[in-house]
Design a protein around this motif. Sequence first.
Motif, PDB file in Angstrom:
ATOM      1  N   GLY A 180       0.797  -1.226   0.000  1.00 45.13           N
ATOM      2  CA  GLY A 180       0.000   0.000   0.000  1.00 45.13           C
ATOM      3  C   GLY A 180       0.824   1.267   0.000  1.00 45.13           C
ATOM      4  O   GLY A 180       2.045   1.262  -0.187  1.00 45.13           O
ATOM      5  N   ARG A 181       0.142   2.391   0.240  1.00 47.16           N
ATOM      6  CA  ARG A 181       0.750   3.710   0.171  1.00 47.16           C
ATOM      7  C   ARG A 181       1.555   4.025   1.428  1.00 47.16           C
ATOM      8  O   ARG A 181       1.116   3.770   2.562  1.00 47.16           O
ATOM      9  CB  ARG A 181      -0.333   4.779  -0.014  1.00 47.16           C
ATOM     10  CG  ARG A 181      -1.024   4.759  -1.374  1.00 47.16           C
ATOM     11  CD  ARG A 181      -0.141   5.282  -2.480  1.00 47.16           C
ATOM     12  NE  ARG A 181       0.182   6.696  -2.287  1.00 47.16           N
ATOM     13  CZ  ARG A 181      -0.579   7.694  -2.710  1.00 47.16           C
ATOM     14  NH1 ARG A 181      -1.717   7.457  -3.351  1.00 47.16           N
ATOM     15  NH2 ARG A 181      -0.206   8.957  -2.505  1.00 47.16           N
ATOM     16  N   ILE A 182       2.734   4.600   1.231  1.00 41.00           N
ATOM     17  CA  ILE A 182       3.581   5.029   2.342  1.00 41.00           C
ATOM     18  C   ILE A 182       3.016   6.333   2.899  1.00 41.00           C
ATOM     19  O   ILE A 182       2.704   7.260   2.140  1.00 41.00           O
ATOM     20  CB  ILE A 182       5.029   5.226   1.870  1.00 41.00           C
ATOM     21  CG1 ILE A 182       5.540   3.940   1.205  1.00 41.00           C
ATOM     22  CG2 ILE A 182       5.936   5.619   3.024  1.00 41.00           C
ATOM     23  CD1 ILE A 182       6.842   4.114   0.447  1.00 41.00           C
ATOM     24  N   THR A 183       2.909   6.425   4.220  1.00 40.88           N
ATOM     25  CA  THR A 183       2.171   7.544   4.826  1.00 40.88           C
ATOM     26  C   THR A 183       3.047   8.626   5.441  1.00 40.88           C
ATOM     27  O   THR A 183       2.576   9.743   5.667  1.00 40.88           O
ATOM     28  CB  THR A 183       1.221   7.022   5.916  1.00 40.88           C
ATOM     29  OG1 THR A 183       1.994   6.360   6.931  1.00 40.88           O
ATOM     30  CG2 THR A 183       0.196   6.066   5.330  1.00 40.88           C
ATOM     31  N   GLN A 184       4.308   8.333   5.768  1.00 41.34           N
ATOM     32  CA  GLN A 184       5.175   9.318   6.404  1.00 41.34           C
ATOM     33  C   GLN A 184       6.603   9.156   5.911  1.00 41.34           C
ATOM     34  O   GLN A 184       7.008   8.039   5.536  1.00 41.34           O
ATOM     35  CB  GLN A 184       5.162   9.157   7.934  1.00 41.34           C
ATOM     36  CG  GLN A 184       3.873   9.580   8.602  1.00 41.34           C
ATOM     37  CD  GLN A 184       3.966   9.479  10.117  1.00 41.34           C
ATOM     38  OE1 GLN A 184       3.140   8.852  10.780  1.00 41.34           O
ATOM     39  NE2 GLN A 184       4.997  10.097  10.688  1.00 41.34           N
ATOM     40  N   PRO A 185       7.382  10.225   5.909  1.00 37.95           N
ATOM     41  CA  PRO A 185       8.791  10.070   5.574  1.00 37.95           C
ATOM     42  C   PRO A 185       9.495   9.199   6.608  1.00 37.95           C
ATOM     43  O   PRO A 185       9.186   9.271   7.806  1.00 37.95           O
ATOM     44  CB  PRO A 185       9.328  11.501   5.583  1.00 37.95           C
ATOM     45  CG  PRO A 185       8.343  12.299   6.348  1.00 37.95           C
ATOM     46  CD  PRO A 185       7.026  11.629   6.202  1.00 37.95           C
ATOM     47  N   VAL A 186      10.420   8.360   6.134  1.00 34.74           N
ATOM     48  CA  VAL A 186      11.163   7.487   7.040  1.00 34.74           C
ATOM     49  C   VAL A 186      12.647   7.571   6.706  1.00 34.74           C
ATOM     50  O   VAL A 186      13.046   7.858   5.570  1.00 34.74           O
ATOM     51  CB  VAL A 186      10.677   6.021   6.975  1.00 34.74           C
ATOM     52  CG1 VAL A 186       9.279   5.890   7.572  1.00 34.74           C
ATOM     53  CG2 VAL A 186      10.705   5.479   5.549  1.00 34.74           C
TER      54      VAL A 186
END
Length: 761
Positions: A119-125
């Motif tokens: 799925g979609r990545i939600t936050q910078p890591v």
Amino acid sequence: MASKPPAGDPVQDAPRVGPAQHSAAGLPAVAQSLRVAQQQMGLRRTAQTLLKVNQKDGFDCPGCAWPEGDKRHTAEFCENGVKAVAEEATLRRVTPDFFAEHPVSDLAGRSGYWLGQQGRITQPVYLPEGADRYEAVTWERAFDIMAEELGALASPDEAVFYTSGRTSNEAAFLLQLFAREFGTNNLPDCSNMCHESSGSALTETIGVGKGSVSLEDLHHADLIIIAGQNPGTNHPRMLSALEQAKAAGAKIISVNPLPEAGLERFKNPQTPQGMLKGTPLNDLFLQIRIGGDQALFRLLNKLILETEGAVDRTFVAEHTHGYEEFAAAAAEADWDATLTATGLDRAAVEQALAMVLESERTVVCWAMGLTQHKHSVPTIREVVNFLLLRGNIGRPGAGVCPVRGHSNVQGDRTMGIFERPAPAFLDALDKEFGITSPRHHGYDVVRAIRALRDGEAKVFFAMGGNFVAATPDTDVTEAAMRNARLTVHVSTKLNRSHAVTGARALILPTLGRTDKDVQAGGKQFVTVEDSMSKVHASRGNLTPASPHLLSEPAIVARLARAVLGPESTTPWDEFEKDYATIRDRISRVVPGFENFNARIAHPGGFTLPHGPRDSRRFPTATGKANFTAAPVEFPELPEGRLLLQTLRSHDQYNTTIYGLDDRYRGIKGGRRVVLVHPKDAEALGLADGSYTDLVSEWKDGVERRAPGFRVVHYPTARGCAAAYYPETNVLVPLDSTADTSNTPASKSVVVRFEPAHNDTP
């Protein structure tokens, strides 16, 4: 309700094989589209999203660069377009908790299919140096990390800024502006790996490195030749244009090592007749040996020259240069040598010639089957020779048609994403922004990998894409990436490149095509350029997957502010707030974009000027269209070896794997298959269903091995084999590239077959 992502990787070591299909699209495509959309988006979101795909007030499908006509269907998309949109508009999410649960070593052991399905990545890591997993990071900290590493470089040329063809015109223009203000032309892009050969050949011969036809030209052609392309899987909406051309009386010749269902019969899901019966498209199938296309077109050109009245003498005299030298070279074409190079019989070539001579308006379309060989550039030059002979450039219903894959790969190049920019472009850029752009050439994809490998590049920044999986010589590329100080990927979803990192790594989640883009200046839209030079707007309509996402233009603008600091007079804040201000600057730098904002407001956009198409004006070094006379080349095949081409499955878009089936070729439940002609398989002792290791052979003597492939007896051209990438990219040597364009030669890899360590799944 949408379904959850797979918890574990599906077993792929026992693919099932059934009969290949002989038609494309139809009810199975509709059913598969609805199934995938339901799994990823649910019913309500499916309707909300798909009704906006490729509409004038909607968003551009990220699945390919095929253009839309002025009149749009309600369902202006194909099966693979639905897959691309569904994966972006998915309700599945990759949160910081996911990264806490999965160390990078775990991600590295997963398949590309599993990674993409999460799925979609939600936050910078951020992956700190020495850490084993990504952790959440603020945007401010992320930009500080990039500024720190870029600022520590001994030279701006130690940074590489890669661009995927999904990137919008606005983001691409900002990225190349930032890179050049920073001080480098290291701007490789995905075109380096696909149509660079087309651009190189066309720029030299007709003066413009783009196609010269419109949809209307295809509709009115007498003859369409489709060489090295599989539109049924890679550009399915092209089949509708071919169907319309057939209805108007066009003939179609396909030139390909494999029979492809989409060119045998197209079952148009937009009409009852299409669903039930379909339209046969091929009038002639030339099953050519891999890499034999230059020899074929050279012989056709000789035969045209020998036919009384076949050459358009007026066009040749008024608009071309180099005819005499070309004609002398073509006269040397030999039937026996050509039949050896192509694997064709004389009757088939003579039938093709008759169709060519009957046609007053001819279009030649091509894709990777022509562009990824050592001799790709002279092959495409020979195609241009073929069209010039009969005046088939600058005439309605005729011309060159390189069919692009990524939805804005052509636009990115127009915006200046190029490691070898024209001096006139840099002069205009410098005048507009008061900067001094570097004039020395930068790295393309292959040279960027070498620079990373050799420690000459230390920071790698990717605007989209899946660089590690898309590039050749997988082991070399991965080692090169791990040699970097910092790797940064602007992404919507997970892919293999996120698991192959430098000492430090960042994943920066961004808005997709389907997402609403609201900035301080209000709701924004971006623009793209399709494969036929039409520029139009793209407006997402979905609430973004997370409030923590930034748009691509915003990411570049903030990166530029962090790296360049207050000394930069470029109005990066203004660009982030209102993309119209970016388009104003584009209009003053890029030819053909004058009054950009006013013209893009027109529903459907506008078409860029093209001298050869519009007025038979050829902006080449000679001022005319150039005939060329390169020696004919084709791959030599040692005894007991086959020539392998890498290709896509029908459940695939470039390196994005939607599923594990290839419906049209009869493959289910796995991707590690190699397609071999039954007679070649018999000669090599390869039983159908046995397992083999593929080992490539090249002049450097290095063993490159892709283990554990199921042998599938399949009607390929004799002496040829085929298997899916990225699994077979490991076999393509980094230094095996096309002359002039430096594109990896992924369509002509000499391989031997060795018994797999385990012959049963």
